[in-house]
Each structure stands twice: as C-alpha cells, then as structure tokens.
Design a protein around this motif. Structure first.
Motif, short mmCIF file in Angstrom:
data_model
loop_
_atom_site.label_atom_id
_atom_site.label_comp_id
_atom_site.label_asym_id
_atom_site.label_seq_id
_atom_site.Cartn_x
_atom_site.Cartn_y
_atom_site.Cartn_z
N TYR A 247 39.79 25.00 42.86
CA TYR A 247 39.79 26.42 43.18
C TYR A 247 38.39 26.81 43.63
CZ TYR A 247 44.10 26.32 40.43
OH TYR A 247 45.34 26.02 39.94
N GLU A 248 38.32 27.88 44.43
CA GLU A 248 37.02 28.36 44.88
C GLU A 248 37.09 29.87 45.05
OE1 GLU A 248 34.39 28.08 48.95
OE2 GLU A 248 35.09 26.16 48.09
N GLY A 249 36.03 30.56 44.61
CA GLY A 249 36.04 32.01 44.75
C GLY A 249 34.83 32.66 44.13
N VAL A 250 34.82 33.99 44.18
CA VAL A 250 33.73 34.79 43.64
C VAL A 250 34.08 35.18 42.21
CG1 VAL A 250 32.33 36.87 43.95
CG2 VAL A 250 33.30 35.71 45.94
N LEU A 251 33.17 34.94 41.29
CA LEU A 251 33.42 35.27 39.89
C LEU A 251 33.38 36.79 39.67
CD1 LEU A 251 31.37 32.63 37.86
CD2 LEU A 251 33.86 32.74 38.15
N THR A 252 34.38 37.28 38.96
CA THR A 252 34.39 38.62 38.40
C THR A 252 34.81 38.47 36.94
OG1 THR A 252 36.68 38.96 39.11
CG2 THR A 252 34.94 39.77 40.58
N LYS A 253 34.64 39.51 36.16
CA LYS A 253 34.97 39.39 34.75
C LYS A 253 36.45 39.05 34.59
CE LYS A 253 36.16 43.99 32.94
NZ LYS A 253 37.14 43.67 31.89
N MET A 254 36.74 38.24 33.59
CA MET A 254 38.12 37.82 33.37
C MET A 254 38.99 39.02 32.98
SD MET A 254 37.66 34.17 31.35
CE MET A 254 36.31 34.73 30.29
N GLN A 255 40.18 39.08 33.54
CA GLN A 255 41.14 40.10 33.15
C GLN A 255 41.84 39.64 31.87
OE1 GLN A 255 41.35 43.05 35.12
NE2 GLN A 255 39.52 41.99 35.84
N THR A 256 42.24 40.59 31.05
CA THR A 256 42.79 40.24 29.75
C THR A 256 44.09 40.98 29.47
OG1 THR A 256 41.46 41.94 28.65
CG2 THR A 256 40.53 39.73 28.77
N GLU A 257 44.87 40.41 28.58
CA GLU A 257 46.11 41.03 28.11
C GLU A 257 46.17 40.81 26.60
OE1 GLU A 257 50.97 40.52 28.72
OE2 GLU A 257 49.55 39.40 29.97
N ASN A 258 46.21 41.91 25.85
CA ASN A 258 46.19 41.78 24.40
C ASN A 258 47.47 41.11 23.90
OD1 ASN A 258 45.20 41.96 21.82
ND2 ASN A 258 45.74 44.11 21.54
N GLN B 241 45.39 36.91 26.09
CA GLN B 241 45.52 36.09 27.30
C GLN B 241 44.39 36.43 28.28
OE1 GLN B 241 48.04 33.60 27.80
NE2 GLN B 241 48.30 34.02 25.61
N TYR B 242 43.80 35.39 28.85
CA TYR B 242 42.69 35.55 29.80
C TYR B 242 43.10 35.03 31.17
CZ TYR B 242 39.11 36.70 26.30
OH TYR B 242 38.36 37.32 25.34
N TYR B 243 42.67 35.78 32.20
CA TYR B 243 42.98 35.40 33.58
C TYR B 243 41.72 35.46 34.43
CZ TYR B 243 47.68 36.43 31.89
OH TYR B 243 48.84 36.45 31.14
N LEU B 244 41.46 34.39 35.16
CA LEU B 244 40.36 34.35 36.12
C LEU B 244 40.95 34.61 37.50
CD1 LEU B 244 37.30 33.86 36.34
CD2 LEU B 244 37.81 31.45 36.77
N ILE B 245 40.49 35.67 38.15
CA ILE B 245 41.09 36.12 39.40
C ILE B 245 40.17 35.78 40.57
CG2 ILE B 245 42.13 38.05 40.61
CD1 ILE B 245 43.45 37.48 37.92
N PHE B 246 40.67 34.99 41.52
CA PHE B 246 39.99 34.77 42.79
C PHE B 246 40.76 35.50 43.89
CE2 PHE B 246 38.43 30.51 40.97
CZ PHE B 246 37.22 31.07 40.57
N GLU B 247 40.22 35.52 45.08
CA GLU B 247 40.84 36.27 46.17
C GLU B 247 42.26 35.79 46.46
OE1 GLU B 247 39.93 37.74 50.76
OE2 GLU B 247 38.63 36.26 49.81
N ASN B 248 42.47 34.49 46.43
CA ASN B 248 43.78 33.95 46.79
C ASN B 248 44.47 33.21 45.65
OD1 ASN B 248 43.58 34.78 49.58
ND2 ASN B 248 42.07 33.13 49.85
#
Length: 264
Positions: free
Chosen positions: A3-14, A19-26
């Motif tokens: 995977y390749e992309g720009v880091l932003t803070k991980m999105q979470t779901e209580n 649950q943690y999600y790392l979001i890239f553009e695609n």
C-alpha cells in the motif's frame, strides 16, 4: 500486500476492542487484522494535508506556510480559551471559526497515564478519548461553545493535570481511578459562567484497546531519521502502533508523510 499513501490519523470505531482503520486515498486497512503480522514501513516523502504540495511538514500535517495561514491550525485549536467566534470576532476565518467553535463542547476527565482534564467537541466523544489512549473517561461539563469549555479547562488544570505521559500510557503502567469522585471534587473550581452546565449524573466510559503485548522499553520510530522499518505489530493504543521489538510509531504525529506499507 503493498500500500502507498499519505498518513492521516487512524479512524476508530468504539467496540470491544476498539477498531482502527488506516485510510489512504484509494485504500483502507483494518489495522486490528494486522496484529501479529510483520509490517514494513518506508518513508517516501511529504504531502501537506492542506495545499497537497510536496513540501516538508512543519506541524499537524501542514507545511510551514499553511500552518500559519489556515484556521485549522490557529492558536485557539490548542488553546480553546482563545476562541472569539462567540463575540463575532475573526481570527483567521470567521465562517470556519463559527462552524467549529459555536457548537456543543465537552470538558472531560480522562485517565490514560494519570487523570487529566481536556476539551473536545461533543461530536468527538469518544473519539478524542480513544486518540489519547484513555482506558476510562467521564464528561464534566457540556457547554454551548468552545470559549466556555476553554476557560473551564484553564480553571480546572490548576487542580488536575492537562497532560498525558505518553510513555506511561503506552507501557500501560496505569491505575483505575474513581472519575465520578474526581468530577464531584472538581465542581467547586468550575467558573461561574460554566456552573449551570455541570453534568450532575453520569458514569465513566471504559475503553478497550487491541493490544496483545505492551512495550517495556520504548523506542520511538522517527521516519525522517529511520526511513525504513520492519516489525511485528503487537498492539494499537491511542494513535500509536506498538511493535514486538518495543518500537512505537505515532501515526498522528506523522500526518502528511507519504509512506509505503508492506504486509508480510
């Protein structure tokens, strides 16, 4: 998998656990599914989260120029007592400032390394607590704007910390506290303007992080100094990835970095 992309803070779901999600553009990754897997992280460059240019990151994911121009990085973001939208007074962008500042805010207590006081928008509960790595938290005051929350925090931090010891938090060297008792003891220090908004009856929220093993001797990964790293993921807490060799990586602290991520 690569995977390749720009880091932003991980999105979470209580949840149990969070649950943690790392979001890239695609692409996006559920980071919980990567526990006990070997990850390779490679630093590829920078991309400012505001202007999208390949410029060195200064702070909070923004390049130097954007950091000193955009409302998302103004002083009132970190120091809510400086908010002025309730006075119809502009700092950098009054429309944006009204949108963010003139909405319900919470003053809270969170226990991540110790009991601390903090401020967040009501819509960011419990996300803010998760990002701070708090295993328990409670709301103290709910006010209609950011300014009132800010002056309440300023008053309370004379009697309780407003900082988290990130090393203690990541080692999980923490003790449970009676946050209801803390809330009641601190009530007397709330400013007069915010007293009507004190929350009389509520209970603390408990949070469970996906950690198989906590680190013992922390080694913080700085991608500028160590542009290539490989390790086995053992946990996620706050906005940190925790690895088997005691390396810890602050994802939020690396916002705006372009990375390559390989899952072995």
């Amino acid at each position: 998998m690569n995977y390749e992309g720009v880091l932003t803070k991980m999105q979470t779901e209580n949840g149990s656990p969070i649950q943690y999600y790392l979001i890239f553009e695609n692409d996006f990754l559920n980071m919980n599914q990567l526990l006990d897997k070997k990850l390779s992280i490679k630093f590829l460059g920078y991309q400012c989260l505001n202007c999208k240019l390949q410029k060195k990151i200064y702070r909070q994911g923004f390049c130097y120029d954007c950091f000193f121009l955009i409302p998302q990085a103004a002083d009132w973001v970190m120091r809510p007592e400086l908010s002025t939208a309730h006075l119809d007074k502009e700092d950098r962008d009054l429309e944006y400032e009204k949108k963010v500042q003139l909405q319900p805010h919470i003053v809270y207590l969170a226990n991540s390394s110790n009991v601390k006081v903090g401020v967040t928008r009501k819509a960011q509960i419990p996300t803010r607590w998760i990002d701070q790595g708090a295993h328990e938290a409670i709301e103290i005051v709910e006010v209609p704007n950011r300014y009132l929350a800010g002056i309440t925090e300023v008053a309370l931090k004379e009697h309780v910390s407003d900082k988290t010891n990130w090393r203690t938090m990541l080692k999980n060297e923490i003790e449970d506290e009676d946050l209801v008792d803390w809330r009641n003891r601190l009530k007397q220090y709330i400013p007069e303007e915010a007293q009507p908004y004190f929350i009389e009856r509520n209970t603390e929220t408990n949070l469970e992080f996906p950690v198989l093993r906590f680190p013992k001797k922390l080694k913080s990964l700085n991608l500028e100094k160590s542009p290539s790293y490989e390790g086995v993921l053992k946990g996620i807490k706050g906005q940190y990835l925790l690895f088997e060799d005691d390396t810890v990586f602050n994802v939020r602290g690396s916002e705006g970095y372009v990375v390559g991520l390989t899952i072995n």
